[in-house]
Design an enzyme around this catalytic site. Structure first.
Site, PDB file in Angstrom:
ATOM      1  N   THR A 203      -9.054   2.956  12.050  1.00  0.00           N
ATOM      2  CA  THR A 203      -9.538   3.672  13.231  1.00  0.00           C
ATOM      3  C   THR A 203     -11.012   3.392  13.538  1.00  0.00           C
ATOM      4  O   THR A 203     -11.397   3.317  14.709  1.00  0.00           O
ATOM      5  CB  THR A 203      -9.315   5.187  13.057  1.00  0.00           C
ATOM      6  OG1 THR A 203      -7.985   5.389  12.590  1.00  0.00           O
ATOM      7  CG2 THR A 203      -9.485   5.921  14.366  1.00  0.00           C
TER       8      THR A 203
ATOM      9  N   LYS B 157       0.852  -1.188   0.000  1.00  0.00           N
ATOM     10  CA  LYS B 157       0.000   0.000   0.000  1.00  0.00           C
ATOM     11  C   LYS B 157       0.887   1.236   0.000  1.00  0.00           C
ATOM     12  O   LYS B 157       1.644   1.481   0.944  1.00  0.00           O
ATOM     13  CB  LYS B 157      -0.919   0.022   1.233  1.00  0.00           C
ATOM     14  CG  LYS B 157      -1.647   1.354   1.389  1.00  0.00           C
ATOM     15  CD  LYS B 157      -2.559   1.402   2.597  1.00  0.00           C
ATOM     16  CE  LYS B 157      -2.890   2.849   2.957  1.00  0.00           C
ATOM     17  NZ  LYS B 157      -3.809   2.958   4.104  1.00  0.00           N
TER      18      LYS B 157
END
Lengths: 67, 260
Positions: free
Chosen positions: B211, B101
């Site tokens: 998150t 990524k």
């Protein structure tokens, strides 16, 4: 000799160390790490053969939690 | 029905990709990831703590690379050079692993991506043989350029990293999805399960989040909710929603045969 490891100066009594010996001195043997020496990746297969020299700069990294 | 996510010639059952950061401890990390059903998990590459590592458990002990597909990231990198260096280290760390990524940030307050640096890094990494999933702004032109460079997936933000603000510009996401020949995944900004469902209903191939799960009051419960939301959103997308009819109501029950 003096090496810069992860941005910090470290003094070693040894005048010559292989990457594998350094890993051992730092008690990182067996840990999953990757090493960059003066900006170049050191393949694990070359840990034994590559000799470090005074002034070398190393980055030693591992995987941590992240997103 | 087999409906698999395909990224760089490998297929996955789960369309939910999760991060491994911000959890209370490794036990909670593992429990949340199990509840999420995710097969692809992101990890960060950081300097090893010299001298404090003896006997200390590591993330990899709890999440063995044999069980998951690791997606090493470049979080915290602000230049193409740093991102490329980080991922070359990651490839060495993970025994030649190619799927990565890429994210190159432009500002520490907003964590907004620097797309100029991201494009430069993507070019280098693709040339170097990496399969690059790339975090990007929700700009359709940039997304197309990243595809043309050879990235294997584009991952526009829904809103700022860690903000939990949800999907702020579904229209841009839709344009990106319609134009893309590679998977589009929403990365960053998801706050709760409905956000993930909306992303999938728009036609995203998957959602990446950290998150939203880790900072929930009950992360493991939220991880399960996200799994269901991604599945529900995907099925709704495949089913094809009914058209919106703003001013014409239509009863679901027969209009004849009513009692006098």
């Amino acid at each position: 000799m003096q090496l810069t490891i992860n941005g910090k100066f470290r003094d070693f009594q040894e005048s010559s160390l292989s990457v594998a010996e350094l890993v051992n001195v730092l008690t990182l043997t067996g840990k999953r790490i990757a090493i960059e020496l003066n900006g170049e990746i050191v393949p694990r297969s070359q840990f034994e053969t590559i000799q470090l020299m005074d002034g070398d700069k190393l980055e030693i990294v591992g995987a941590v939690g992240g997103g | 029905m087999s409906d698999l996510l395909k990224i760089a010639d490998k297929t996955y059952r789960s369309r939910l990709l999760v991060g491994t950061g911000k959890y209370k401890d490794f036990t909670e990390t593992r429990a949340a990831i199990d509840a999420s059903g995710a097969e692809i998990i992101t990890v960060a590459i950081r300097r090893t703590n010299i001298g404090q590592t003896v006997g200390e458990p590591s993330l990899l002990d709890y999440l063995p690379p044999e069980e998951f597909t690791y997606l090493p990231n470049t979080a915290g990198c602000y230049s193409a050079d740093d991102a490329v260096r980080t991922l070359r280290l990651a490839r060495e760390l993970l025994d030649g692993h190619k799927l990565v990524k890429l994210e190159v940030l432009g500002d520490p307050n907003t964590l907004y991506p620097n797309m100029t640096e991201t494009l430069a890094a993507a070019k280098t990494l693709v040339k170097d043989g990496f399969d690059v999933m790339v975090y990007c702004s929700d700009d359709p032109i940039i997304a197309k350029q990243l595809e043309e460079i050879g990235c294997c997936a584009v991952m526009p933000l829904a809103s700022l990293i860690g903000s939990g603000m949800g999907i702020l510009n579904p229209w841009n996401l839709q344009i990106i999805i319609e134009n893309a020949k590679i998977p589009v995944l929403v990365d960053a900004g998801v706050g709760t399960a409905s956000d993930a469902a909306i992303a999938m209903e728009l036609g995203c191939q998957g959602v990446l989040m950290n998150t939203a799960i880790a900072a929930a009051k009950h992360p493991v419960l939220m991880a399960g909710a996200m799994k269901k939301a991604v599945e529900a959103g995907r099925e709704a997308y495949l089913a094809g929603r009914m058209p919106r009819k703003l001013y014409s109501a239509s009863p679901s029950s027969p209009t004849t045969g009513l009692i006098a």
